[in-house]
Structure formats: C-alpha cells, structure tokens
Design a protein around this motif. Structure first.
Motif, PDB file in Angstrom:
ATOM      1  N   THR A   1      91.401  21.353  14.229  1.00  0.00           N
ATOM      2  CA  THR A   1      90.633  22.378  14.958  1.00  0.00           C
ATOM      3  C   THR A   1      89.232  22.626  14.413  1.00  0.00           C
ATOM      4  N   ARG A   2      88.665  21.629  13.762  1.00  0.00           N
ATOM      5  CA  ARG A   2      87.248  21.741  13.433  1.00  0.00           C
ATOM      6  C   ARG A   2      86.429  21.805  14.719  1.00  0.00           C
TER       7      ARG A   2
ATOM      8  N   GLN B   1      90.707  20.151  21.230  1.00  0.00           N
ATOM      9  CA  GLN B   1      91.828  19.260  20.910  1.00  0.00           C
ATOM     10  C   GLN B   1      92.866  19.265  22.022  1.00  0.00           C
TER      11      GLN B   1
ATOM     12  N   ARG C   1      94.857  17.790  14.871  1.00  0.00           N
ATOM     13  CA  ARG C   1      94.787  19.203  15.254  1.00  0.00           C
ATOM     14  C   ARG C   1      94.164  20.068  14.166  1.00  0.00           C
TER      15      ARG C   1
ATOM     16  N   ASP D   1      86.304  25.261  15.970  1.00  0.00           N
ATOM     17  CA  ASP D   1      85.380  26.080  15.187  1.00  0.00           C
ATOM     18  C   ASP D   1      83.930  25.906  15.631  1.00  0.00           C
TER      19      ASP D   1
ATOM     20  N   ALA E   1      81.290  26.790  23.732  1.00  0.00           N
ATOM     21  CA  ALA E   1      81.885  27.324  24.958  1.00  0.00           C
ATOM     22  C   ALA E   1      83.227  27.994  24.671  1.00  0.00           C
ATOM     23  N   GLU E   2      83.601  27.999  23.393  1.00  0.00           N
ATOM     24  CA  GLU E   2      84.859  28.603  22.945  1.00  0.00           C
ATOM     25  C   GLU E   2      86.077  27.994  23.618  1.00  0.00           C
ATOM     26  N   LEU E   3      86.048  26.680  23.755  1.00  0.00           N
ATOM     27  CA  LEU E   3      87.182  25.963  24.344  1.00  0.00           C
ATOM     28  C   LEU E   3      88.111  25.501  23.232  1.00  0.00           C
ATOM     29  N   GLN E   4      89.196  24.842  23.625  1.00  0.00           N
ATOM     30  CA  GLN E   4      90.130  24.231  22.682  1.00  0.00           C
ATOM     31  C   GLN E   4      89.994  22.714  22.863  1.00  0.00           C
TER      32      GLN E   4
ATOM     33  N   GLY F   1      78.546  17.894  22.529  1.00  0.00           N
ATOM     34  CA  GLY F   1      78.895  16.863  21.549  1.00  0.00           C
ATOM     35  C   GLY F   1      79.212  17.403  20.163  1.00  0.00           C
TER      36      GLY F   1
ATOM     37  N   SER G   1      82.662  16.156  18.984  1.00  0.00           N
ATOM     38  CA  SER G   1      82.678  14.753  18.550  1.00  0.00           C
ATOM     39  C   SER G   1      82.010  14.611  17.191  1.00  0.00           C
ATOM     40  N   TYR G   2      80.947  15.407  16.981  1.00  0.00           N
ATOM     41  CA  TYR G   2      80.197  15.317  15.735  1.00  0.00           C
ATOM     42  C   TYR G   2      81.070  15.647  14.534  1.00  0.00           C
ATOM     43  N   VAL G   3      81.902  16.687  14.648  1.00  0.00           N
ATOM     44  CA  VAL G   3      82.678  17.114  13.479  1.00  0.00           C
ATOM     45  C   VAL G   3      84.038  16.436  13.368  1.00  0.00           C
TER      46      VAL G   3
END
Lengths: 344, 571
Positions: free
Chosen positions: B373-374, B386, B371, B377, B381-384, B412, B415-417
């Motif tokens: 939360t990178r 996690q 969690r 960041d 789309a400003e989703l969550q 993606g 997934s990248y971060v």
C-alpha cells in the motif's frame, strides 16, 4: 528498456530491499536471544533459511515460475526466520524443517505464491507444529543462569541433529515451560499472581531473558516504523488493545490477572505486533481496516492467554484475523478525492 | 500568510530542473519545414482551408475550427504549403493524422493582425471569438479550447487559479516564462478574470521556483493588480495538477466528473494567460510556444519554437548526444514516448526529454503485488491502487469502476513508488479503454437491436394493413353485388377480419369467383402503388445526384456480375 508508457522513472525500491530491512530489524532480538539462551537459535535460523530457500525453489520450479527473481525477493527467508524464532531452539532438526517446508509449500505456493497467500505462512507453520508435535513445541531452553545444567554448543548440535545428549543429562534438566505457560499452570493450581511472579523464571517485567528478547524486537520494530516499512496502525492498536484489556482485568482482579506490561513482554506479543501482524499480504490495506484487524488480534490474543487452552494466543489471533481481511477491506473503503463531505 | 490546504499523498522525485532553468529562453532557429497537425486540441479537428502550393503569411488561418468544441490552426511563418496529408504526429500510438506541411520562405511576413489597445471596450462574445480564431488552447497539457472555458454567469466564479506550479520533473518552460514575461501573463489573467467575472486571482507556484515567484510578485505590484496574489505552494508531485492546485489554494476538492466552475473556481496555465494576452492585445495567433529541451543533451535550454517545428531540428539546437534512445514529450511522469523524432511541435509540447540508459535505467521485471500500500499512501485521488490493479488484471471491470477507476488522474505516483515494479497506470489505462470499448459496442448492439425490432414491427404492421385493405375491398364488392341482385344481405361482418374464406356460403359460386379475381387484380394494383420507392419526392438535387451515382454503381456491378458469369459459363 524502460516502458513505453509513462511514468518513465521509478523510485529505487524493491520487495527484496523491504524484506531485507525487515530481516535486519530482527537482528537486535536475535542477538539478545543468543545472549540469554545460547547459540542454538542460530542453528534453527540457519536450518529454517536453507529449508525455506530450497522449498521456495522447488515450488517455483513445479509451478513453472522463474526461480531466481523470486528467490532474491527475501520473502521466503523472512518466513523461515519467523518460524525459527517461534519454536523452541533446542528441538530436533526435523521440527523446524517440517514447519518451514509446510509454510512455504502449502500456505504460500499452493495459494499462488508471493502476494497471494491469505494466511501468514510463518503462523501456519507454527500452528501445524504446535498441533502435531505439542511435546517438542513446549520444551523451551531455560535462560542462562536458571537451568540446572548448561549445554555446550557442540552438545546442542549433537542433540538437534542426532538426538543424543552427553552421558547423564536429560532434556528435562535443560528446558522449562515458558513464562506464559508457567503462569497459566500456576494459576490453575490456585496460585496468586504476586507469589507466582516471585519465581526465579520471572524477571523485571515478564520472563527472565525472554523479556529482553521482546525488548529487542521492540527496538527492531521501532526501526521499521522509522524507516516507514510499516505504518503505526497495527503495532500501536494491537499493543494498545492488549494493554487495555489486560489492564481492565488486572484492575478488576489483580490476584488472578497479571498486569498488562507482562503481556507486552511475554510470548510473541512484540514480534507479532511489529513483524507478523504487519505482513502486508495478510493484513488489511485500508487504515481503518488495519485498526479493526489489530484490535481484533489484540483481543483474541488476550482471550486465548487468559482463558484458552494454549499459553500464547498470538499465532491463532493472527490466523483468525487473517480470515477476516477481505471482509474488513471490503467494508472499510475510504471515500475518494472530492467525494467526501467537504469542510471548506 | 494565506493558509494553504493539503492534498493526500504525492511523491518527491528528483526535480532535475536545474539543468535547463539557468539560461534565458532562446528563439529557436527557423526550421526547414513545419509539420502542423490539424488536431492539436481537445474537440474536433480543424478543417484545412488552404491548398497545397498556396502561399500563406505568418498568422494566417490554415485550419478553421469545426463545430462547437474546436480551435483554429495557423501558419507559424510565411511560406508555401507543400502538402496536406497524413503524417506521423506526437502521439504514442504512432498513427498518422492529417497535417499541413509548410516550407518557410524565410521572410517571416505577418498577415494582417487586429491588435486591440483597449480590450475592455470589446464585448465578451467578441473576446471569446478572437481567442477561438487565434487558436488559444490550454498550454498546460490538456489543450482544451480556452474560449470554451472562459464563459461564466455573474457571481458563479469566485476564484481564477493560474497554474504556475510546474510539478513534473525536468520541465522549466513555465518557470522561464514567468521569470521573463510576468507582466504579460498578468495582463492575460485580467482578461480571463473579466470574462469569468471572477473576484480574485490566485497564482500558485511551487516553492522550488523562487525567481519566478519573485518576478510574478513584483509584476503584481508594478501592474497594480487588485485582488491578485502569487502563492508559493509546497513542491510535491502532482501538485501542479489542476485538481490538486485548486485544493491546495482554495481547499475545494473537485471530484471526477464535476466541473470546477460549479464549485466557483476556474483554472488556467500561466502560458495560456500569456497567449491570451498576445492574442487579444496584439492580435497574434498561437503559433509558437516555449519548449524545454533537456535530458540527455549537451546544452539543455528553453526555446520559443514555432508550432510544427520538427522535434529533431529543435533538439539539434540543444546539442544532441550519442546514445540517445528516444524522446519523451512532456515530463517523465505523464509524458509520452514519441514514435519518431521528426514529428512536429504541437501546442501541448511543453518539454522534450532525450532519453539515455543512465537517466532512464531499464525497467526491472515486475513482481507480484505484496499489498504494501505504498501506492495508497501516495495516490492524490485517494484511491486504492492495489485493488484497482487486481481488478484490472482480472478484467473485473465492474468492480474496478466501483472502486472509482475513473477518478484516477493517471499521475503515475503509484507506479513510481511500487516496490514490485508493476506498471500500475498501464493497467488502469487498459481497464479504462476496455470499458470504453465495451460501452461503444454495447451502444452499437443496442442500436442494432432497436433497428431490428422496429423492422419486425413495421413488417407486422404492413401485413396487417394489407389484410385490412383486402377485407374492406371484399366487403365493398359484396355489398355492391348484394345491391345488384337485391338479394338479402348476409349479416354484415364487423371489423377487418373478413377474408376470402369467410365469403358468404349462400353467394353464387361464379360471382364469388369473379369477385375473387377482381379483388386479386385490385390487390396487385395496390401493391404496385405501395411498393413504389418511398421518399423519392422532395429530394434535394444533391440527394438525387447521390441516388443516381448509386444506381449507376449498381448497374455497373450488375454488368460485371453478368460478364463474370458469362466468363464462368465459357470456362
């Protein structure tokens, strides 16, 4: 083989590196700890590290999980270090071992291991110890130059592992109450803040020595902020709330309520603000949630310190706010792209 | 300076564009064969209108658009149609699709083209038909038929956005196209502007392409294009997503499920504008496109390749290297892994990346989510992400939708971060497909239930009707008898619930019996009439033929069943 589905590239970053950076950020505080209180803390940290890794490995095996990838994530190590830093360094070896083993096994693995624990494991470990062993948990080493006697490193080891002191020395001569504890006791004895702070145990801002350790943690915390391991929300709002509430009481009654900077540099406020409350697993994930979480923790810390039964309130403030995290997250979901009120 | 807007999040992966953007676009060699899928666009598959063995000319329609949302497919060069069959296509599933295989004859002979020197003289409907017949689709990757997007009422659309951002790493095809063919892109944009009645044209290009920006700017000046502006936008992935670019240029956020045209914006890729111009001005169908061939190859470069060119033949011209472990079509963030290197280039093929272990190191095993939360960041789309991961993993699909799963654009970035190496986007794709599958099966179940309920209703109704008819008959008979015998009538029973048992008790038993028999006979006759197959009249000859074949098949099955039964009895 990389995955069969996009994206095919990832940022070279890992849980292990994040945890390692947090451990590194603790080093300035630890260095100052050693400088002011002697090397006993290094023994506690070593004991806690070994206990943490051993417990982690054992629990992973019992849970039929791969051991090595998880041991390498450094998260158990961090829990161990935080417990070692929150208990008195000159304490029997079993104190830190019990605290660490309980934290890793019960509060982490019985809840599902890394990422699944609702409570901060280090704070659970601390809470178990302070409730079960209140005497041992309040015998803090006095900083160099203040105690009646200084104990050599070998003598410290002898006490930690064997429980024996050199001839004619008693534990009371080596330890004292913490600055927060002393303040509370003296206030109960109808002391005035001004007089109390003149006692030799106090330094410029808060406790002699311990204020510098807190400053060390502040330095490490700033490094965490700069390297974006943590965001500003929790430390700033936690310290801000603590400052505001303490400041308000201090303004109303300066004789009985100590000034806010004292609160910042006493007890676990600094290490809590940057290293404990910011644990991502047990703190909210939304920005708004982090603000609520940190403000709540700041308020509870102050209330326990000023009016509660324990000298410091950091650990219980953390645990109480940990309970609220799922609720806070559920009610602070931000609006998504295109679904906000548009301001063209 | 125009003030730009920001979108939330985004990432800065290594751009890897320098490898392929320093050389001009090369004409790819004529391949040995072309494998042209009939489904290269959003909508219905094109319908093949040629036969195997037929000779076709370059630009000739070989697949006709079918239905409302569809697009034409053309012969990229002159040659012989070798086959129309199922072939592997550029889709990660590896499931084959209907393709036309064309063997080039080497003459590259054009079919009759219909150029138009003054497109302004053509009606909008005519322009759209020409685009549809030329097979022009969005070349940014979505391959949506462009004619469908070029429709608008007056004063509906203010801004036409041309997307030259090209935010994915490695890809440089739009960059080179803008450097080399800027004037034609802008001419195409003018046609689009006219069709949309748009006021202004904003061309967004990421600031890591200064040459393209300069070329486009000077083309705007030279072409004297009014209210058309080339805007340098910050380089951040996914800044080239249509929603993100529209946000950056206009400040408008196009939410999921909302059409940008309703908010006054339409967006096209620069390559689509170029193809639009070629189609209208020169009458050239979309039979080739620019493809970046890069990654683990000796000479990375952009090629103008014919649609249908086998990917391996294209890579062969860029110097393939040993230890190549596969190919990505598209960029490394949103592209797909090709099931085979022999599939043909399609209209969506903007880039081919040869993979090696050093460029694309093996993925590390995933750890649990901490969690951190990178992902939050960086999510544009400003989703969550996690939370979505948590819900997708536990198949809590309702909750996933509540947390806006379908607003995810699968860029993606999360997934990248992710420091835990969790393939987050795969979880979202899985959850989405689960929801679609559930919805489909729910619809099927609903239909089945409706059918069943209707059947029950019909059976009930038929029963009721039968009973009514019988009762009416009886009543009539009784009345007749009463008249004949002049006996006093039994009190008339109103309604339909008269059955045999309700027959008047004072009636002659013999007569009653006869009546009953008569009623039964009538009833049988009626039944025969009712049970006659319905709807056999007014059938088209085709339907009758179908019925005949079905009947024949049933007869054949009956025969087989009988003969096998015979065999069984013999044994």
């Amino acid at each position: 083989m990389p995955g069969f589905f996009s994206p095919f590239i990832t940022k070279p970053d890992s849980v292990s590196q994040i945890m390692l950076k947090v451990l590194m950020a603790l080093i300035p505080g630890i260095a100052l700890y050693v400088w002011y209180f002697g090397p006993a803390i290094l023994v506690s940290i070593t004991l806690a590290s070994l206990t943490a890794l051993a417990t982690e490995a054992l629990m992973l095996r019992l849970r039929n999980r791969p051991v090595m990838p998880f041991l390498k994530d450094n998260s158990a190590l961090l829990t161990g270090w935080l417990i070692a830093l929150s208990i008195p360094p000159l304490a029997p070896w079993w104190l830190v071992v019990i605290g660490t083993a309980f934290a890793i096994s019960v509060s982490k693995h019985l809840y599902g291991g890394l990422g699944n624990n609702p409570f901060n494991p280090a704070m659970i470990g601390y809470a178990v110890l302070i409730i079960s062993f209140p005497v041992q948990m309040t015998q803090w080493l006095s900083p160099h130059g203040l105690g009646a006697i200084q104990l050599g490193f070998i003598d410290q080891l002898n006490y930690i592992f064997l429980g024996v002191f050199p001839e004619g020395i008693k534990l009371d001569a080596l330890t004292m109450a913490t600055p927060l504890d002393t303040l509370k006791t003296q206030l109960h004895l109808d002391g005035q803040i001004r007089e109390i702070l003149d006692m030799p145990i106090y330094g410029r801002l808060a406790g002699h020595g311990s204020e510098m350790v807190a400053a060390g943690f502040l330095l490490g915390g700033l490094y965490l902020l700069a390297s974006r391991i943590i965001s500003w929300h929790i430390p700033v709002v936690y310290l801000g709330t603590l400052f505001a509430v303490a400041g308000l009481f201090h303004l109303l009654d300066p004789a009985h309520y100590v000034e806010p900077l004292f609160h910042w540099f006493s007890g676990a406020a600094m290490i809590g603000a940057f290293f404990i409350l910011t644990d991502p697993i047990t703190s909210p994930s939304t920005h708004k949630g982090k603000l609520i979480f940190a403000a709540g923790a700041g308020l509870i810390t102050y209330l326990i310190r000023a009016f509660g039964g324990f000298p410091d309130g950091m650990a219980f403030a953390t645990l109480l706010m940990n309970i609220c995290v799922p609720l806070i997250d559920a009610y602070t979901q931000p609006k998504v792209f295109g679904k906000k009120e548009q301001k063209p | 300076m125009r003030s730009l807007f920001k979108f939330h999040g985004g990432i800065h992966p290594a751009t890897n564009k320098a490898q392929s953007n320093h050389k001009p676009i090369a004409q790819a060699a004529l391949p040995s064969r072309l494998v042209i899928p009939l489904h290269q666009h959003v909508g219905n598959s094109a319908k093949p209108i040629v036969k195997a063995g037929q000779h076709v000319l370059k630009g000739q329609i070989i697949g006709a658009p079918e239905g409302h949302v569809s697009s034409a497919v053309h012969a990229p060069t002159s040659g012989l149609i070798a086959a129309i069959d199922m072939q592997p296509v550029a889709h990660p599933s590896g499931i084959p699709d209907l393709c036309i295989t064309l063997i080039p004859d080497g003459h590259d002979e054009w079919s009759a083209r219909e150029p138009c020197a003054d497109w302004k003289a053509l009606s909008h409907t005519d322009l759209r038909h020409r685009l549809r017949d030329a097979g022009v689709v969005g070349l940014g990757g979505a391959v949506f038929p462009s004619d469908m997007k070029l429709y608008s009422h007056k004063h509906q659309i203010k801004t036409l956005v041309l997307n030259g951002a090209e935010c994915e790493p490695y890809i440089t095809c739009d960059d080179l196209l803008m450097r080399e063919r800027a004037a034609e892109i802008l001419q195409g944009a003018e046609i689009m502007r006219a069709l949309l009645y748009a006021e202004e044209v904003l061309i967004g290009i990421e600031d890591n392409k200064p040459e393209a920006i300069a070329a486009m700017r000077s083309a705007v000046l030279e072409g004297r294009h009014e209210r058309m502006e080339v805007i340098s936008v910050p380089t951040v992935y996914p800044g080239g997503g249509a929603k993100q670019l529209i946000r950056v240029l206009t400040g408008i956020e196009v939410a999921a499920g909302v059409r940008s045209t309703n908010l006054g914006v339409q967006c096209f890729n620069v390559g689509t504008a170029y193809s639009t111009w070629r189609a209208i001005r020169h009458g050239e169908a979309l039979i080739s496109r620019i493809v970046t061939v890069t990654g683990h190859v000796g000479q990375p470069q952009n090629f103008e390749a014919l649609i249908g060119t086998p990917m391996d033949e294209l890579v062969a011209q860029a110097g393939p290297l040993p230890d190549t472990r596969g190919y990505i079509m598209g960029g490394p963030m949103m592209g797909i892994r090709l099931p085979s290197a022999e599939v043909g280039v399609i209209k969506a093929t903007n880039c081919l990346i040869a993979m090696s272990d050093s460029l694309f190191p093996p993925a590390l095993p995933a750890l649990p989510c901490i969690r951190c939360t990178r992902c939050v960041d960086v999510c544009p789309a400003e989703l969550q992400p996690q939370e979505l991961f948590w819900f997708a993993q536990s198949k809590n699909l309702l909750k996933a939708q509540e947390y806006h799963l379908f607003d995810c654009i699968e860029c993606g970035a999360c997934s990248y971060v992710c420091p835990s190496n969790i393939p987050l986007v795969e979880y979202y794709r899985f959850a989405k497909s689960e929801i679609w599958a559930q919805e489909t099966s729910k619809k099927a179940a609903d239909a089945a239930r409706e059918r069943h309920e209707y059947r029950e209703l019909r059976i009930e109704r038929e029963k009721q009707e039968k009973a009514d008819k019988l009762a009416a008959k009886e009543k009539a008979a009784l009345e007749a008898k009463a008249l004949k015998s002049a006996a006093p009538l039994p009190p008339a029973v109103e309604g339909a619930n008269v059955s045999l048992c309700d027959a008047p008790v004072d009636a002659d038993p013999e007569n009653t019996m006869q009546l009953k028999i008569q009623a039964a006979i009538d009833h049988a006759k009626q039944q025969a009439a009712v049970s006659k197959p319905e709807n056999t009249e007014h059938l088209t000859p085709q339907q009758q033929a179908e019925i005949a074949t079905i009947e024949a098949r049933r007869a054949r099955i009956r025969e087989l069943a009988l003969s096998s039964a015979d065999e069984h009895t013999k044994e």
